[in-house]
Write an enzyme that holds these catalytic residues in place. Structure first.
Site, PDB file in Angstrom:
ATOM      1  N   CYS A  51       2.405  22.971   5.157  1.00 11.10           N
ATOM      2  CA  CYS A  51       2.318  21.542   4.846  1.00 11.10           C
ATOM      3  C   CYS A  51       3.338  21.156   3.776  1.00 11.10           C
ATOM      4  CB  CYS A  51       0.905  21.177   4.385  1.00 11.10           C
ATOM      5  SG  CYS A  51       0.346  22.074   2.924  1.00 11.10           S
ATOM      6  N   ASN A  63     -10.339  27.690  11.602  1.00 15.35           N
ATOM      7  CA  ASN A  63      -9.626  26.822  12.542  1.00 15.35           C
ATOM      8  C   ASN A  63      -8.735  27.617  13.487  1.00 15.35           C
ATOM      9  OD1 ASN A  63      -8.850  24.087  13.406  1.00 15.35           O
ATOM     10  ND2 ASN A  63      -6.863  24.571  12.511  1.00 15.35           N
ATOM     11  N   GLU A  92      -9.905  34.134   3.025  1.00 14.44           N
ATOM     12  CA  GLU A  92      -9.916  32.800   2.414  1.00 14.44           C
ATOM     13  C   GLU A  92     -10.428  32.921   0.985  1.00 14.44           C
ATOM     14  OE1 GLU A  92     -10.188  29.060   1.141  1.00 14.44           O
ATOM     15  OE2 GLU A  92      -9.146  29.572   3.007  1.00 14.44           O
ATOM     16  N   PHE A 142      -5.467  32.534   4.503  1.00 16.30           N
ATOM     17  CA  PHE A 142      -5.850  31.154   4.166  1.00 16.30           C
ATOM     18  C   PHE A 142      -6.639  30.580   5.341  1.00 16.30           C
ATOM     19  CE2 PHE A 142      -1.805  32.189   2.186  1.00 16.30           C
ATOM     20  CZ  PHE A 142      -2.044  31.950   0.840  1.00 16.30           C
ATOM     21  N   CYS A 164       0.839  -1.194   0.000  1.00 12.77           N
ATOM     22  CA  CYS A 164       0.000   0.000   0.000  1.00 12.77           C
ATOM     23  C   CYS A 164       0.879   1.250   0.000  1.00 12.77           C
ATOM     24  CB  CYS A 164      -0.903   0.000   1.228  1.00 12.77           C
ATOM     25  SG  CYS A 164      -1.869   1.516   1.436  1.00 12.77           S
ATOM     26  N   ASP A 221      -1.609  29.967   6.936  1.00  7.54           N
ATOM     27  CA  ASP A 221      -1.701  28.502   6.852  1.00  7.54           C
ATOM     28  C   ASP A 221      -2.044  28.135   5.412  1.00  7.54           C
ATOM     29  OD1 ASP A 221      -1.929  25.807   7.316  1.00  7.54           O
ATOM     30  OD2 ASP A 221      -3.855  25.933   8.341  1.00  7.54           O
ATOM     31  N   GLN A 276      -8.385  19.649   9.024  1.00  6.16           N
ATOM     32  CA  GLN A 276      -7.125  18.957   9.268  1.00  6.16           C
ATOM     33  C   GLN A 276      -7.356  17.458   9.450  1.00  6.16           C
ATOM     34  OE1 GLN A 276      -4.207  20.091   8.897  1.00  6.16           O
ATOM     35  NE2 GLN A 276      -4.422  22.315   8.990  1.00  6.16           N
TER      36      GLN A 276
END
Length: 441
Positions: free
Chosen positions: A394, A304, A320, A299, A80, A368, A270
């Site tokens: 990220c 959050n 956003e 963003f 996988c 973010d 998230q």
């Protein structure tokens, strides 16, 4: 020539580790990138993809193991493609991700952090609340496969379960395959979107043609039996509609900030809920927001960070690009009794200088962004004269690029950076960085 070398078996010593979690070796004066190998190991490998300047290979035998090697928990590991690091001790995974972050900052951004933040860590298993599962009817097997793709191939892995997925779904992969296998549309459902909230789990079945009444009844019966919330999607995200139950709520809470955020199954949230709670706490502590300060959240998504920050600030402005998410963020603020936020739709990859929020002053800024980073908005940040910027990332490569702009062009210094293990057992690196203006002499 190269095709004749495919399948060649030889021994190598692993001297490095790539950002994609592959061992690095050299054989016959060429670099070899080895799946399943760890630094310091001597391994026997099989050549899988010969290239002119480098080769790719896979481990077939570990001759001398690394002290960081452990037995993978999942029976599907190695086949996988969902996880790439289960064979590595969890603390060593963190060290490797930290090295990736620091290497990117040095090599791509030409910056050094003044201090290294302690790694933020959460649960190692059953943590994943969001996923896109592939679905494939396989006539030769006479059944439907549900899960992730095989490592390095476009084919779905034949999975029985997934230990990193939330158990409400991870323990039901075979069950979902059997459900779809009994449907008229078994060959017309390519994927299932998974979204887990604090009180319910939603599955969005993508279907290429309209479902028969019998298939809809099968899905409703399954939902009633399991308690799962079932949604259907015929085309794009705007076609997602609830099948059963007729009403229901998806939400998560940030208890430390007395905030509840409602979301739809295709909204971005998230993946790792418990890590997200700690990440929000960390970001707010690093920002050190005071009651008289104005904060900009770029963003912002569903809020959050916006809503927790509003508990500490005089005002928070959230921006956003996705208009429906901006509206839901505003509605969440109202439901939480938060009245000191303003919410704007703004394309942060093509900033519109006509937007008033862009020309206001802010004491603190949080970003973010998605994997593409935030390069286009960088020049505007210096003009806002913030006392501190916290950047949640990220993608360490785009964080490094943007850090280089802030430090080398816009007069900031990188005072701290660190990793957050949002995706244990994968090569994905989530990180956080703190910037302050350089003192002028």
């Amino acid at each position: 020539m190269s095709s004749k070398r495919k399948g060649l078996i030889f021994e190598v010593n692993i001297t490095g580790f790539t950002h994609e979690a592959r061992g690095v070796a050299h054989h016959e004066e060429k670099a070899v990138f080895v799946d399943g190998a760890l630094p310091g190991e001597q391994v026997k490998v099989r050549l899988t993809k010969p290239h002119r300047r480098f080769d790719e290979a896979e481990v077939i035998e570990v001759i001398t193991p690394s002290p960081d090697r452990v037995e993978a928990q999942c029976a599907h590991f190695g086949v996988c493609g969902g996880c790439s690091l289960q064979h590595m001790r969890d603390s060593a995974q963190i060290d490797a991700k930290q090295d990736v972050l620091l290497d990117n900052l040095r090599q791509l951004g030409k910056v050094e952090a003044e201090s290294l933040l302690p790694a933020l860590r959460g649960p190692l298993w059953a943590y994943r609340r969001r996923a896109r599962l592939g679905v494939k009817w396989v006539p030769k097997k006479n059944r439907v496969l549900v899960g992730f793709r095989e490592r390095g191939t476009p084919y779905l892995a034949d999975l029985r379960r997934c230990d990193v997925l939330d158990p409400s779904v991870g323990e039901r992969l075979e069950e979902l395959g059997a459900l779809i296998g009994g449907m008229d549309a078994r060959s017309l459902i390519p994927q299932i979107e998974v979204a887990v909230g604090d009180a319910a789990t939603a599955l969005v079945f993508r279907h290429m043609e309209a479902l028969s009444e019998a298939d809809r009844e099968r899905l409703v019966d399954y939902a009633k039996h399991t308690g799962l919330h079932i949604f259907l999607q015929s085309h794009g995200p705007d076609t997602v509609c609830r099948l059963w139950p007729e009403q229901g709520e998806l939400f998560y809470v940030l208890p430390a900030h007395d905030v509840r955020i409602d979301f739809l199954p295709v909204d971005f949230t998230q993946v790792n809920d418990l890590l997200n709670r700690d990440m929000v706490d960390l970001a707010l502590n690093l920002l050190d927001i005071q009651l008289n300060e104005r904060v900009l959240d770029l963003f912002a998504g569903l809020g959050n960070f916006t809503l927790p920050m509003a508990r500490r600030a005089a005002e928070v402005v959230g921006v956003e690009g996705d208009a429906p998410m901006v509206q839901r963020g505003h509605e969440s603020a109202m439901r939480n009794g938060i009245s000191n936020t303003r919410h704007f739709v703004g394309n942060l990859f093509e900033p519109d200088v006509q937007q008033a929020w862009l020309h206001e002053k802010y004491d603190k800024i949080l970003l973010d962004p998605p994997r593409a980073g935030a390069m286009e908005i960088m020049p505007f940040l210096a003009k806002m004269k913030p006392k501190r910027i916290v950047y949640v990332s990220c993608n360490p490569a785009t964080l490094a690029r943007d850090a280089g702009i802030l430090v080398n062009e816009l007069g900031f210094k990188l005072i701290a950076a660190g990793v957050m293990d949002m995706f244990p057992h994968t090569a994905h690196v989530e990180s956080i960085a703190v910037f302050e203006p350089k003192k002028r002499g």
